[in-house]
Structure formats: C-alpha cells, structure tokens
Design an enzyme around this catalytic site. Structure first.
Site, PDB file in Angstrom:
ATOM      1  CE1 TYR A 165      -3.485   2.768   0.588  1.00 15.96           C
ATOM      2  CE2 TYR A 165      -2.023   3.481   2.358  1.00 15.96           C
ATOM      3  CZ  TYR A 165      -3.098   3.720   1.518  1.00 15.96           C
ATOM      4  OH  TYR A 165      -3.767   4.914   1.592  1.00 15.96           O
ATOM      5  CB  VAL A 177      -9.130  10.869   6.778  1.00 11.19           C
ATOM      6  CG1 VAL A 177     -10.517  11.491   6.622  1.00 11.19           C
ATOM      7  CG2 VAL A 177      -8.037  11.870   6.389  1.00 11.19           C
ATOM      8  CB  THR A 227     -12.483   6.491   5.638  1.00 11.06           C
ATOM      9  OG1 THR A 227     -11.164   5.936   5.555  1.00 11.06           O
ATOM     10  CG2 THR A 227     -12.434   7.982   5.376  1.00 11.06           C
TER      11      THR A 227
HETATM   12  N1  LIG Z   1      -8.624   7.457   5.326  1.00  7.76           N
HETATM   13  C1  LIG Z   1      -7.333   7.696   5.511  1.00  7.76           C
HETATM   14  O1  LIG Z   1      -6.859   7.851   6.624  1.00  7.76           O
HETATM   15  C2  LIG Z   1      -6.430   7.811   4.304  1.00  7.76           C
HETATM   16  C3  LIG Z   1      -5.079   8.082   4.562  1.00  7.76           C
HETATM   17  C4  LIG Z   1      -4.210   8.202   3.479  1.00  7.76           C
HETATM   18  C5  LIG Z   1      -4.693   8.075   2.198  1.00  7.76           C
HETATM   19  N2  LIG Z   1      -6.015   7.810   1.982  1.00  7.76           N
HETATM   20  C6  LIG Z   1      -6.448   7.689   0.587  1.00  7.76           C
HETATM   21  O2  LIG Z   1      -7.638   8.415   0.404  1.00  7.76           O
HETATM   22  C7  LIG Z   1      -8.404   7.844  -0.669  1.00  7.76           C
HETATM   23  C8  LIG Z   1      -9.833   7.620  -0.182  1.00  7.76           C
HETATM   24  O3  LIG Z   1      -9.785   6.655   0.862  1.00  7.76           O
HETATM   25  P1  LIG Z   1     -10.884   6.522   2.009  1.00  7.76           P
HETATM   26  O4  LIG Z   1     -10.171   6.597   3.292  1.00  7.76           O
HETATM   27  O5  LIG Z   1     -12.029   7.421   1.737  1.00  7.76           O
HETATM   28  O6  LIG Z   1     -11.285   4.998   1.820  1.00  7.76           O
HETATM   29  P2  LIG Z   1     -12.684   4.240   1.592  1.00  7.76           P
HETATM   30  O7  LIG Z   1     -13.721   4.820   2.444  1.00  7.76           O
HETATM   31  O8  LIG Z   1     -12.342   2.793   1.725  1.00  7.76           O
HETATM   32  O9  LIG Z   1     -13.002   4.590   0.064  1.00  7.76           O
HETATM   33  C9  LIG Z   1     -12.127   4.180  -0.959  1.00  7.76           C
HETATM   34  C10 LIG Z   1     -12.786   4.390  -2.309  1.00  7.76           C
HETATM   35  O10 LIG Z   1     -11.935   3.813  -3.298  1.00  7.76           O
HETATM   36  C11 LIG Z   1     -12.684   3.022  -4.199  1.00  7.76           C
HETATM   37  N3  LIG Z   1     -12.138   1.664  -4.290  1.00  7.76           N
HETATM   38  C12 LIG Z   1     -12.017   0.765  -3.295  1.00  7.76           C
HETATM   39  N4  LIG Z   1     -11.509  -0.385  -3.784  1.00  7.76           N
HETATM   40  C13 LIG Z   1     -11.336  -0.183  -5.105  1.00  7.76           C
HETATM   41  C14 LIG Z   1     -10.850  -0.988  -6.163  1.00  7.76           C
HETATM   42  N5  LIG Z   1     -10.454  -2.252  -5.952  1.00  7.76           N
HETATM   43  N6  LIG Z   1     -10.789  -0.458  -7.403  1.00  7.76           N
HETATM   44  C15 LIG Z   1     -11.176   0.819  -7.626  1.00  7.76           C
HETATM   45  N7  LIG Z   1     -11.670   1.614  -6.659  1.00  7.76           N
HETATM   46  C16 LIG Z   1     -11.720   1.126  -5.421  1.00  7.76           C
HETATM   47  C17 LIG Z   1     -14.109   2.936  -3.681  1.00  7.76           C
HETATM   48  O11 LIG Z   1     -14.886   3.644  -4.586  1.00  7.76           O
HETATM   49  P3  LIG Z   1     -16.112   3.074  -5.457  1.00  7.76           P
HETATM   50  O12 LIG Z   1     -16.661   1.883  -4.743  1.00  7.76           O
HETATM   51  O13 LIG Z   1     -16.998   4.236  -5.477  1.00  7.76           O
HETATM   52  O14 LIG Z   1     -15.505   2.747  -6.772  1.00  7.76           O
HETATM   53  C18 LIG Z   1     -14.123   3.687  -2.370  1.00  7.76           C
HETATM   54  O15 LIG Z   1     -15.127   4.673  -2.351  1.00  7.76           O
HETATM   55  C19 LIG Z   1      -7.679   6.550  -1.040  1.00  7.76           C
HETATM   56  O16 LIG Z   1      -6.887   6.758  -2.199  1.00  7.76           O
HETATM   57  C20 LIG Z   1      -6.799   6.278   0.161  1.00  7.76           C
HETATM   58  O17 LIG Z   1      -5.662   5.513  -0.164  1.00  7.76           O
HETATM   59  C21 LIG Z   1      -6.879   7.661   3.010  1.00  7.76           C
END
Ligand SMILES: NC(=O)c1ccc[n+]([C@@H]2O[C@H](COP(=O)([O-])OP(=O)(O)OC[C@H]3O[C@@H](n4cnc5c(N)ncnc54)[C@H](OP(=O)(O)O)[C@@H]3O)[C@@H](O)[C@H]2O)c1
Length: 229
Positions: free
Chosen positions: A148, A181, A183
């Site tokens: 990741y 964040v 989630t």
């Molecule tokens: N939350 C944190 O603390 C955090 C920290 C660092 C980075 N991030 C980054 O922020 C972004 C959003 O993450 P989040 O925390 O909101 O996570 P989340 O709630 O799990 O949402 C992730 C989104 O990515 C899409 N997704 C999941 N698996 C996928 C797959 N196999 N292929 C294509 N799309 C996929 C889904 O969208 P659909 O089902 O709508 O396609 C889902 O809405 C990500 O890139 C994550 O790496 C998050």
C-alpha cells in the site's frame, strides 16, 4: 462554474468531497464509482451530480466518462484521483495477484484516467492525486502496509513526473498525502484507531485545494496530517 471529476465516490473521502462540492450551485460533479451511485448528501445542495459506473475489475472503464462529457459538452476543470485500495497483510503472505492488483488500482488506474481525461479538460485545469503519508519517503512506516505504502509513493512520484511532462499543457498536477482520516479504509489499516479528522473535515480542505491549488502549486505532494498515523 466548475466541473469536477472524482473517482471512488461511494464512501469515505470521495463521498464527502462530492457532498462538499455540491453545496455550490456553480459546481457540476461527475463521480466515478465501481459501486452504486453514492447516497444523497444531507442538507442543501445546489450543484449538479452526474454518475459514471466503472466496474473495479475491468480495464477499459473510462469510455462511459468520455461519452458523458461529449454528450453534455462538459470540460472538467479538475480531476481528483481519489479511488484507492488498502492491503493490510504481512509482506511474505502477499500473493502475486494481490501485488499486481494494488498497483493496478493505486497507480495504473489513476495514470490511465489522467491519459484519457486530459484532452477533454479545461485549461487552466487541476489534477489532484490522493496519495498517503505512508507513501511519503522518510515517513513512519507500519507493518502490513508495505505494498500500500509503496503504491502510494509511486503515485506521488508519478505526480511530480507528470507535472513536469504536462507543464506546457495548462493543467497542473499535485498530490495530497492524507494522514489519518476517519473512514472504512483507516479501520482496515489501523483497526480500532480513532482519527482526529473526519472525512467531512478533510473534504472541506480538499475541495478548496482542488478548486484553487493549481494557482499556487505544480508537481507538489502536500502532507496533510495532524497525527501519526
Ligand atoms: N482514510 C485515511 O486515513 C487515508 C489516509 C491516506 C490516504 N487515503 C487515501 O484516500 C483515498 C480515499 O480513501 P478513504 O479513506 O475514503 O477509503 P474508503 O472509504 O475505503 O473509500 C475508498 C474508495 O476507493 C474506491 N475503491 C475501493 N476499492 C477499489 C478498487 N479495488 N478499485 C477501484 N476503486 C476502489 C471505492 O470507490 P467506489 O466503490 O466508489 O468505486 C471507495 O469509495 C484513497 O486513495 C486512500 O488511499 C486515506
């Protein structure tokens, strides 16, 4: 008036960003999702929402987006490559298929979306790639998150490299590296951990950066974190 394309809108940061941007009647938001269209946002929303279904496992998923833009005569001002997948597994248990999949979702898909969308984008325009603090060189690393973190570092470097290659195109390319964040993905990475930042709070900052950040930044990946993780 601004048109913003966002990937991964069914939940988490992507969904919160859709709702934040739709608060303005001046915004048209195009959400790309492998799941169903996101639920309606709470409160008053004057903006317009358009949905593109793009199944997760399929390679050519962007024709639907191109058709929508052409049919409606829309030229996106911004793209947020938000969709991403988590893989929390000891390094020596990760299979070849899982390794390929996480790079496909976190690096190749955002790259291909940029390739397909750029000719249809308005100039000046802004591409924002959502990377991660785990993908920042020299940041604290955590067991289980090897690929990741590596895939997010790749997306960060891609951001810098594309900003250079596209610098004459009128579109700036930047990255945002979130810390924790609250989630579903955070729970998968750090079960039981409670982040001090909600998806809604993060989306408020991200919406502003998406709409204005290209005037001040190009080729930059900004860490946005108050804690580790
Ligand atoms: N939350 C944190 O603390 C955090 C920290 C660092 C980075 N991030 C980054 O922020 C972004 C959003 O993450 P989040 O925390 O909101 O996570 P989340 O709630 O799990 O949402 C992730 C989104 O990515 C899409 N997704 C999941 N698996 C996928 C797959 N196999 N292929 C294509 N799309 C996929 C889904 O969208 P659909 O089902 O709508 O396609 C889902 O809405 C990500 O890139 C994550 O790496 C998050």
């Amino acid at each position: 008036m601004a048109t913003i394309v966002i990937s991964g809108v069914s939940k988490g940061i992507g969904y919160a960003l859709v709702c934040e941007l739709l608060k303005s009647a001046d915004h048209t938001v195009i959400g790309i999702s492998g799941s169903a269209a996101p639920p309606f946002c709470d409160g008053e929303h004057g903006g317009q929402y358009k949905h593109v279904h793009a199944p997760h496992g399929e390679k050519d998923v962007f024709s639907g987006l191109e058709n929508l833009l052409d049919d409606e005569g829309l030229m996106p001002d911004a793209l947020v490559n938000n969709a991403g997948m988590m893989l929390n597994k000891p390094w020596n248990e990760i299979t070849q298929a899982e390794a390929e999949r996480i790079f496909q979702v976190n690096v190749i898909r955002p790259f291909m979306l940029i390739r397909r969308l750029l000719p249809r984008m308005a100039k000046p325009g802004h591409i924002v790639n959502i990377t991660s603090m785990g993908g920042v060189m020299g940041s604290v690393k955590f067991p289980g998150l090897s690929l990741y973190s590596a895939s997010k570092e790749a997306l960060s470097v891609l951001t810098e490299a594309l900003a250079e290659e596209l610098k004459e195109s009128g579109v700036h390319v930047n990255g945002i590296a979130p810390g924790a964040v609250q989630t579903e993905m955070l729970q998968e990475a750090f079960p039981g951990y409670k982040a001090p930042v909600s998806a809604q709070e993060f989306a408020r900052f991200l919406a502003h950066f998406t709409l204005t950040g290209h005037t001040l930044f190009n080729g930059k990946v900004l860490p946005v974190a108050v804690t580790t993780p």
